[in-house]
Motif scaffolding. Structure first.
Motif, mmCIF file in Angstrom:
data_model
loop_
_atom_site.group_PDB
_atom_site.id
_atom_site.type_symbol
_atom_site.label_atom_id
_atom_site.label_comp_id
_atom_site.label_asym_id
_atom_site.label_seq_id
_atom_site.Cartn_x
_atom_site.Cartn_y
_atom_site.Cartn_z
ATOM 1 N N GLY A 1 -71.398 62.821 -65.319
ATOM 2 C CA GLY A 1 -72.834 63.012 -65.141
ATOM 3 C C GLY A 1 -73.705 62.348 -66.192
ATOM 4 N N MET A 2 -73.122 61.501 -67.021
ATOM 5 C CA MET A 2 -73.893 60.883 -68.102
ATOM 6 C C MET A 2 -74.558 59.569 -67.714
ATOM 7 S SD MET A 2 -71.470 61.635 -71.415
ATOM 8 C CE MET A 2 -72.572 60.743 -72.488
ATOM 9 N N TYR A 3 -74.008 58.880 -66.705
ATOM 10 C CA TYR A 3 -74.483 57.541 -66.373
ATOM 11 C C TYR A 3 -74.788 57.412 -64.890
ATOM 12 C CZ TYR A 3 -72.233 56.935 -70.864
ATOM 13 O OH TYR A 3 -71.868 57.093 -72.170
ATOM 14 N N VAL B 1 -76.327 49.833 -65.354
ATOM 15 C CA VAL B 1 -75.865 51.180 -65.687
ATOM 16 C C VAL B 1 -76.814 51.748 -66.730
ATOM 17 C CG1 VAL B 1 -73.951 52.582 -66.541
ATOM 18 C CG2 VAL B 1 -73.465 50.492 -65.238
ATOM 19 N N TRP B 2 -77.324 52.964 -66.462
ATOM 20 C CA TRP B 2 -78.239 53.649 -67.377
ATOM 21 C C TRP B 2 -77.579 54.879 -67.972
ATOM 22 C CZ3 TRP B 2 -79.988 51.541 -62.827
ATOM 23 C CH2 TRP B 2 -81.100 50.697 -62.891
ATOM 24 N N ASP B 3 -77.933 55.177 -69.213
ATOM 25 C CA ASP B 3 -77.624 56.456 -69.852
ATOM 26 C C ASP B 3 -78.676 57.427 -69.334
ATOM 27 O OD1 ASP B 3 -77.995 58.643 -71.756
ATOM 28 O OD2 ASP B 3 -76.611 57.546 -73.050
ATOM 29 N N MET B 4 -78.275 58.450 -68.595
ATOM 30 C CA MET B 4 -79.238 59.337 -67.955
ATOM 31 C C MET B 4 -79.994 60.213 -68.954
ATOM 32 S SD MET B 4 -77.304 60.144 -64.325
ATOM 33 C CE MET B 4 -77.853 61.791 -64.305
ATOM 34 N N GLN B 5 -79.376 60.574 -70.072
ATOM 35 C CA GLN B 5 -80.071 61.406 -71.060
ATOM 36 C C GLN B 5 -81.144 60.620 -71.795
ATOM 37 O OE1 GLN B 5 -76.830 63.013 -73.417
ATOM 38 N NE2 GLN B 5 -76.998 64.964 -72.325
ATOM 39 N N LYS B 6 -80.825 59.389 -72.168
ATOM 40 C CA LYS B 6 -81.765 58.576 -72.930
ATOM 41 C C LYS B 6 -82.720 57.791 -72.043
ATOM 42 C CE LYS B 6 -78.526 58.019 -76.728
ATOM 43 N NZ LYS B 6 -77.705 57.071 -77.461
ATOM 44 N N GLY B 7 -82.328 57.578 -70.783
ATOM 45 C CA GLY B 7 -83.160 56.790 -69.879
ATOM 46 C C GLY B 7 -83.127 55.306 -70.169
ATOM 47 N N THR B 8 -82.098 54.853 -70.877
ATOM 48 C CA THR B 8 -82.008 53.444 -71.262
ATOM 49 C C THR B 8 -80.867 52.756 -70.531
ATOM 50 O OG1 THR B 8 -80.594 54.004 -73.139
ATOM 51 C CG2 THR B 8 -82.963 53.823 -73.565
ATOM 52 N N ASN C 1 -62.159 57.976 -64.681
ATOM 53 C CA ASN C 1 -62.319 58.043 -66.139
ATOM 54 C C ASN C 1 -63.757 57.780 -66.588
ATOM 55 O OD1 ASN C 1 -62.782 55.235 -66.280
ATOM 56 N ND2 ASN C 1 -60.687 54.777 -66.918
ATOM 57 N N GLY C 2 -64.622 57.302 -65.672
ATOM 58 C CA GLY C 2 -66.027 57.066 -65.987
ATOM 59 C C GLY C 2 -66.292 55.830 -66.831
ATOM 60 N N ARG C 3 -65.252 55.098 -67.217
ATOM 61 C CA ARG C 3 -65.413 53.915 -68.062
ATOM 62 C C ARG C 3 -65.237 52.612 -67.290
ATOM 63 N NH1 ARG C 3 -62.140 57.293 -70.962
ATOM 64 N NH2 ARG C 3 -60.335 56.003 -70.501
ATOM 65 N N ASP C 4 -64.846 52.730 -66.039
ATOM 66 C CA ASP C 4 -64.658 51.555 -65.197
ATOM 67 C C ASP C 4 -65.492 51.717 -63.939
ATOM 68 O OD1 ASP C 4 -62.576 50.410 -66.904
ATOM 69 O OD2 ASP C 4 -61.330 52.046 -66.164
ATOM 70 N N LEU C 5 -65.828 50.580 -63.339
ATOM 71 C CA LEU C 5 -66.717 50.573 -62.187
ATOM 72 C C LEU C 5 -66.231 49.504 -61.226
ATOM 73 C CD1 LEU C 5 -69.669 51.805 -61.528
ATOM 74 C CD2 LEU C 5 -70.490 49.595 -62.281
ATOM 75 N N VAL C 6 -66.377 49.743 -59.933
ATOM 76 C CA VAL C 6 -66.122 48.702 -58.945
ATOM 77 C C VAL C 6 -67.421 48.436 -58.209
ATOM 78 C CG1 VAL C 6 -63.659 49.157 -58.640
ATOM 79 C CG2 VAL C 6 -65.310 50.327 -57.197
ATOM 80 N N SER C 7 -67.598 47.180 -57.782
ATOM 81 C CA SER C 7 -68.788 46.811 -57.026
ATOM 82 C C SER C 7 -68.386 45.892 -55.883
ATOM 83 C CB SER C 7 -69.814 46.125 -57.941
ATOM 84 O OG SER C 7 -69.261 44.974 -58.556
#
Length: 118
Positions: free
Chosen positions: A28-30, A42-49, A72-78
């Motif tokens: 839930g962080m990104y 990809v944004w950091d949801m807490q910081k909005g950056t 694991n939240g550290r990899d992404l597919v597109s």
């Protein structure tokens, strides 16, 4: 981003050329978004950056219509209209950005699958 219980708007993440797909990381962080401009952000949801902008010579050659985080939240597919699926290794979230820098961390494409079709 909205609060589902109250319906209140919590944050706005903008992409000038239009968002085609979004995904939220398992922790839930990104939030990741694919776009008509051929990039994945990809944004950091807490910081909005923004912490990643996946594009360039390793990136897609056409609009991105699907994104998904790995467990694991550290990899992404597109997936893109360029008939490729790309696996991305995101930068380390704890790596600090340069002071006063608008440049996000750099994820890297670790694999490209070509030629998919319906």
């Amino acid at each position: 981003m909205w609060d589902i219980e109250t319906g209140a708007a919590l944050a706005t993440y903008q992409i000038e050329d239009g968002v085609t797909t979004v995904a939220i990381s398992p922790n839930g962080m990104y939030v990741a978004a694919g776009s008509l401009d051929k990039s994945v952000r990809v944004w950091d949801m807490q910081k909005g950056t923004i912490i990643e902008r996946l594009e360039g010579h390793e990136g897609h050659k056409d609009s991105v219509y699907s994104v998904a985080f790995s467990p694991n939240g550290r990899d992404l597919v597109s997936g893109s209209l360029d008939k490729t699926i790309k696996m991305w290794e995101l930068g380390t979230p704890t790596r600090p950005m340069l002071p006063n820098s608008s440049q996000p961390m750099t994820g890297k494409c670790v694999r490209t699958f070509e030629g998919h079709k319906v």
